[in-house]
Design a protein around this motif. Structure first.
Motif, short mmCIF file in Angstrom:
data_model
loop_
_atom_site.label_atom_id
_atom_site.label_comp_id
_atom_site.label_asym_id
_atom_site.label_seq_id
_atom_site.Cartn_x
_atom_site.Cartn_y
_atom_site.Cartn_z
N VAL A 116 50.61 39.84 44.69
CA VAL A 116 49.27 40.07 44.13
C VAL A 116 48.34 38.93 44.52
O VAL A 116 47.19 39.14 44.89
CB VAL A 116 49.35 40.22 42.60
N LYS A 139 35.66 43.66 44.27
CA LYS A 139 35.73 44.16 42.89
C LYS A 139 37.19 44.24 42.46
O LYS A 139 38.01 44.84 43.14
CB LYS A 139 35.09 45.53 42.79
N VAL A 140 37.49 43.63 41.33
CA VAL A 140 38.85 43.64 40.81
C VAL A 140 38.85 44.27 39.42
O VAL A 140 37.94 44.03 38.62
CB VAL A 140 39.41 42.20 40.69
N TYR A 141 39.84 45.10 39.16
CA TYR A 141 39.99 45.69 37.83
C TYR A 141 41.36 45.35 37.28
O TYR A 141 42.30 45.14 38.03
CB TYR A 141 39.84 47.22 37.91
N LYS A 142 41.41 45.29 35.96
CA LYS A 142 42.70 45.07 35.32
C LYS A 142 42.97 46.26 34.43
O LYS A 142 42.06 46.71 33.72
CB LYS A 142 42.63 43.79 34.49
N SER A 143 44.18 46.80 34.48
CA SER A 143 44.44 47.95 33.64
C SER A 143 44.94 47.48 32.29
O SER A 143 45.87 46.69 32.18
CB SER A 143 45.45 48.89 34.31
N ILE A 163 47.49 46.90 43.12
CA ILE A 163 48.17 45.88 43.93
C ILE A 163 49.32 45.23 43.15
O ILE A 163 49.92 44.28 43.61
CB ILE A 163 47.21 44.78 44.43
N TYR A 211 45.68 47.98 54.25
CA TYR A 211 46.57 47.58 53.16
C TYR A 211 47.90 48.33 53.23
O TYR A 211 48.97 47.73 53.22
CB TYR A 211 45.88 47.84 51.82
N TYR A 269 46.88 44.80 38.27
CA TYR A 269 45.60 44.53 38.90
C TYR A 269 45.27 45.61 39.92
O TYR A 269 46.15 46.09 40.63
CB TYR A 269 45.60 43.16 39.59
N TYR A 270 44.00 46.00 39.95
CA TYR A 270 43.54 47.01 40.89
C TYR A 270 42.35 46.43 41.66
O TYR A 270 41.53 45.72 41.06
CB TYR A 270 43.07 48.27 40.14
N VAL A 271 42.24 46.69 42.95
CA VAL A 271 41.09 46.20 43.69
C VAL A 271 40.40 47.36 44.41
O VAL A 271 41.03 48.34 44.77
CB VAL A 271 41.48 45.13 44.73
N GLU A 272 39.07 47.18 44.58
CA GLU A 272 38.32 48.20 45.29
C GLU A 272 38.28 47.83 46.76
O GLU A 272 38.00 46.68 47.12
CB GLU A 272 36.90 48.27 44.72
N LYS A 273 38.58 48.78 47.62
CA LYS A 273 38.57 48.54 49.06
C LYS A 273 37.89 49.70 49.75
O LYS A 273 37.93 50.82 49.26
CB LYS A 273 40.01 48.42 49.59
N ILE A 319 40.21 52.68 44.95
CA ILE A 319 40.76 51.59 44.14
C ILE A 319 42.27 51.61 44.27
O ILE A 319 42.91 52.65 44.12
CB ILE A 319 40.33 51.74 42.66
#
Lengths: 156, 126
Positions: free
Chosen positions: B43, B55-59, A96, A112, A100-104, A93
């Motif tokens: 972003v 899959k996207v997460y927000k902290s 970015i 990236y 926001y965080y993305v799984e790659k 993860i």
């Protein structure tokens, strides 16, 4: 904001430095010094960012499917670790930005970081080029100011 | 006569300094917005190259909360719109303040000139 450049650009006024008086020259020099300082600072921050991306990219080399289930120490704080097991080693993860965080998967993640390093390096090159240009103008201003000072001394 | 000019000079100088302060603040805001704008743009680019089922997460504080990609994209676009508007507003403000500053500077120079002349006159009479 006002821009100073050696190359001609649209909407810019050309000024012959020799027509300015010493006070104007020193104001101009001050402005350029400030800009140059800012450039140095930006270069420093970019260098830090570049190193971070490089480190992250290198760390990914160690995350392989074979590492699945291997034990690692997870830092809870800067000085306290708990043991853990690596799980799902084909995905990471990534932060970015703007929370926001993305799984790659590993390959996409490597890509990236490669892209980020390239981007940051390009920005650094741009700033270096601009800095070089500005310091050239600064040198020219200093030279002319010295010339004018010498002239004044001769006259008096 | 000289005192009168001196008083005017002082008040003009004060308003000049005030405008200068406001301008500094506006420029700072502008830089901050510019940074936020760039970060959001980056972003957005990252979200755009993600596959649809990415899959996207927000902290939120110390936890990561899973978000829909579409929602994240909308959110970032909204933010970019907002920042663009704010940038425009601050740009206008800066242009205005710069005009004001120039006006004050001119007035100051005029008053300074008058002051010097008055002093010379006073010296002659003395």
């Amino acid at each position: 904001m006002a821009q100073i450049s050696a190359t001609e650009q649209k909407g810019m006024q050309q000024i012959d430095l020799t027509t300015l008086n010493i006070q104007q020259l020193s104001t101009l020099k001050q402005q350029l010094d400030q800009e140059l300082n800012l450039f140095q600072e930006s270069l420093g921050s970019l260098k830090i960012a570049q190193t971070k991306f490089q480190n992250s990219g290198e760390t990914l080399e160690k995350v392989t499917p074979e590492a699945e289930g291997k034990e690692i120490l997870v830092p809870l704080t800067g000085s306290m670790y708990v043991p853990g097991k690596l799980h799902e080693t084909n995905n990471v993860i990534i932060d970015i930005g703007t929370r926001y965080y993305v799984e790659k998967d590993i390959d996409a993640a490597k890509d990236y970081f490669q892209r980020k390093i390239k981007f940051v390096t390009e920005q650094m090159e741009k700033i270096q080029y601009l800095g070089l240009e500005k310091s050239k103008i600064r040198d020219a201003i200093v030279e002319i100011a010295e010339m004018k000072l010498a002239q004044q001394q001769q006259q008096s | 006569m000289t005192e009168d000019i001196q008083r005017k000079l002082q008040s003009e100088l004060n308003s000049f300094k005030n405008v200068q302060k406001e301008l500094q603040k506006a420029i700072q805001t502008r830089q901050q917005l510019d940074g936020q704008f760039n970060e959001n743009e980056i972003v957005k680019q990252e979200l755009d190259i993600l596959p649809d089922d990415g899959k996207v997460y927000k902290s939120v504080g110390p936890v990561l909360i899973k978000t829909e990609l579409v929602e994240a994209k909308q959110n970032v676009s909204k933010r970019i719109d907002y920042i663009t508007k704010e940038l425009k507003r601050v740009d206008d403000l800066i242009v205005n303040l710069e005009k004001k500053q120039d006006g004050h500077r001119e007035a100051l120079q005029k008053l300074q000139h008058q002051f010097q002349q008055a002093q010379v006159k006073a010296a002659l009479h003395a």
